[in-house]
Scaffold this active site. Structure first.
Site, PDB file in Angstrom:
ATOM      1  N   SER A   1       0.856  -1.182   0.000  1.00  0.00           N
ATOM      2  CA  SER A   1       0.000   0.000   0.000  1.00  0.00           C
ATOM      3  C   SER A   1       0.895   1.235   0.000  1.00  0.00           C
ATOM      4  CB  SER A   1      -0.885  -0.022   1.257  1.00  0.00           C
ATOM      5  OG  SER A   1      -1.599   1.177   1.383  1.00  0.00           O
TER       6      SER A   1
ATOM      7  N   LYS B   1      -1.441  -1.037  -4.163  1.00  0.00           N
ATOM      8  CA  LYS B   1      -2.548  -0.164  -3.741  1.00  0.00           C
ATOM      9  C   LYS B   1      -2.011   1.246  -3.621  1.00  0.00           C
ATOM     10  CE  LYS B   1      -4.861   0.198   0.685  1.00  0.00           C
ATOM     11  NZ  LYS B   1      -5.630  -0.581   1.687  1.00  0.00           N
TER      12      LYS B   1
ATOM     13  N   LYS C   1      -2.886   5.172  -2.380  1.00  0.00           N
ATOM     14  CA  LYS C   1      -3.770   6.051  -1.613  1.00  0.00           C
ATOM     15  C   LYS C   1      -4.166   7.232  -2.490  1.00  0.00           C
ATOM     16  CE  LYS C   1      -3.697   4.047   2.489  1.00  0.00           C
ATOM     17  NZ  LYS C   1      -4.910   3.513   3.131  1.00  0.00           N
TER      18      LYS C   1
ATOM     19  N   ASP D   1      -7.219   3.492  -2.704  1.00  0.00           N
ATOM     20  CA  ASP D   1      -7.858   3.564  -1.379  1.00  0.00           C
ATOM     21  C   ASP D   1      -7.996   5.029  -0.978  1.00  0.00           C
ATOM     22  OD1 ASP D   1      -8.791   3.281   1.198  1.00  0.00           O
ATOM     23  OD2 ASP D   1      -7.053   2.162   1.946  1.00  0.00           O
TER      24      ASP D   1
ATOM     25  N   GLU E   1     -11.315   1.450  -2.752  1.00  0.00           N
ATOM     26  CA  GLU E   1     -11.594   1.196  -1.341  1.00  0.00           C
ATOM     27  C   GLU E   1     -12.106   2.441  -0.644  1.00  0.00           C
ATOM     28  OE1 GLU E   1      -8.292  -1.038   0.344  1.00  0.00           O
ATOM     29  OE2 GLU E   1      -8.729  -0.249   2.337  1.00  0.00           O
TER      30      GLU E   1
ATOM     31  N   ASP F   1     -13.795  -0.705   3.877  1.00  0.00           N
ATOM     32  CA  ASP F   1     -12.792  -0.912   4.916  1.00  0.00           C
ATOM     33  C   ASP F   1     -13.353  -0.353   6.235  1.00  0.00           C
ATOM     34  OD1 ASP F   1     -10.657  -0.591   6.698  1.00  0.00           O
ATOM     35  OD2 ASP F   1      -9.258   0.238   5.261  1.00  0.00           O
TER      36      ASP F   1
ATOM     37  N   LYS G   1      -9.737  -6.524   8.251  1.00  0.00           N
ATOM     38  CA  LYS G   1      -8.660  -6.380   9.237  1.00  0.00           C
ATOM     39  C   LYS G   1      -9.200  -6.978  10.518  1.00  0.00           C
ATOM     40  CE  LYS G   1      -7.206  -2.001   7.147  1.00  0.00           C
ATOM     41  NZ  LYS G   1      -7.124  -0.533   7.287  1.00  0.00           N
TER      42      LYS G   1
ATOM     43  N   GLY H   1      -4.322  -4.130   6.273  1.00  0.00           N
ATOM     44  CA  GLY H   1      -3.266  -3.950   7.267  1.00  0.00           C
ATOM     45  C   GLY H   1      -3.355  -2.601   7.942  1.00  0.00           C
TER      46      GLY H   1
END
Ligand code: OSB
Ligand code: MG
Length: 356
Positions: A122, A148, A150, A175, A200, A225, A249, A277
């Site tokens: 990520s 991934k 952000k 995400d 996400e 999430d 998670k 995570g």
């Protein structure tokens, strides 16, 4: 941390790490990691409050508590609302003790299998798209199986476009950590043309309606999430068609017991479930690897090598990437050991709660 981690909610330079060690009457230790952040900027729960719940509320009530299976912890403390990460940290210690007492690995205890696991990485928000492309290139070079990225408004389309152009084939996802509102629909729909495997949590951490509206209008899977704290939340998302994928998670859902219910629900109802995570240290990472080795996890998780996060971890072992995979600990219990040296070096405070 090796490099600061930037998300739509802030920048992280250091990881404050709280480890719970439980000891049973025979002196067997079980470990869990408290994954809450110092501020309530990811979800509501935060570190000081979670520590209070553990030290002052849960642990004193476990005096002389006898249990035959760690899943009993959940009903024992169902009267405590929310505070999932606090619960997960303690429950994790019980699972470790239970696995050790039954002489099995945590992986086997949780129903996982296989010695290695494909993992992803990520990447935080970067200064500009070129910088991001360079980071992605590093990670692909290291072997990561899924990237991934952000995003937040204005740090999205140009960034994703640049990565997709440089790496047309890579498994790529974005995400948003709930940085978008209903005013941003068109921006989000534009992301649909980059063959992302999923987007996400674009909207707020309690929203099911906007997510459903977006999922209806795009091909890309919407993944939740922050929204998901229990199997009931997954069921609501499923009924409302708010998403087609779940970032699971175990810390955010109160522990392995609830996580297993979610895995089961997702498998039965065709939701893609994968392991998220929280920039865990080695204890949390070992727990995640064991859980994510269940065959229902259909997608490489946010479980990266130690050197992706930290200059030094607090366990003896180091999680190293091999062909884009991490080894799932095979020894009894969580299968990793706290390093006394590292604890001495990094420890800031220690609370001992004696029961009985
Ligand atoms: O939203 O998944 C998230 C890190 C901190 C807080 C929230 C998230 C993340 C990550 C990193 O994406 C996951 C990891 O590599 O541990
Ligand atoms: Mg997320």
């Amino acid at each position: 941390m090796v490099v600061p981690f930037s998300t739509s909610f802030g920048d992280m330079y250091e990881k404050e790490c709280v480890i719970v060690e439980l000891k049973d009457e025979e002196g067997i230790s079980g470990y869990g990691e408290l994954e809450a952040f110092p501020l309530p900027d990811y979800i509501e729960e935060f570190l000081v409050a979670a520590k209070f719940i553990i030290e002052k509320v849960m642990l004193p009530q476990m005096n002389s508590w006898e249990f035959s299976h760690p899943s009993e912890f959940q009903s024992r403390f169902s009267w405590i609302r929310g505070n999932e990460m606090a619960k997960a940290a303690v429950e994790a210690g019980l699972w470790d003790i239970y696995a050790k007492k039954t002489n099995r690995s945590l992986q086997e205890t949780l129903g996982g299998e296989g010695k290695f696991l494909d993992v992803g990485v990520s990447l935080g928000i970067q200064k500009n798209p070129a910088e991001l492309v360079a980071r992605v290139k590093d990670c692909i070079g290291q072997g990561y199986k899924r990237i991934k990225v952000k995003i937040k408004p204005d740090h999205d389309i140009a960034y994703i476009a640049a990565v997709r152009e440089a790496f047309p084939e890579v498994l790529l996802m974005a995400d948003a950590n709930s940085a978008y509102t209903s005013a941003d629909f068109d921006r989000l729909k534009e992301l649909d043309r980059f063959q992302l495997t999923m987007i996400e949590q674009p909207f707020s951490i309690r929203d099911f309606t906007l997510h459903a509206r977006l999922q209806k209008q795009i091909q890309t899977l919407v993944c939740l999430d922050e929204n998901i704290r229990s199997v009931e939340d997954v069921e609501q998302a499923y009924q409302m068609k708010s998403c087609r994928a779940i970032n699971l998670k175990m810390a955010r859902v109160g522990g392995h017991t609830e996580a297993l219910k979610i895995v089961d629900f997702c498998a039965k109802n065709g939701l893609l479930v994968w392991c998220g995570g929280m920039l865990e240290a080695g204890i949390g990472r070992a727990h995640n690897l064991a859980l994510a080795s269940r065959k229902e996890f259909g997608f490489p998780g946010d479980i990266s090598a130690t050197d992706r996060y930290f200059n030094e971890d607090i366990i003896e072992e180091e999680f190293k990437l091999k062909n884009g995979r991490l080894a799932v600990p095979q020894k009894t219990g969580i299968g990793v050991e706290i390093s006394k040296k590292k604890i001495e070096k990094f420890i800031d405070s220690k609370q001992v709660i004696k029961l009985g």
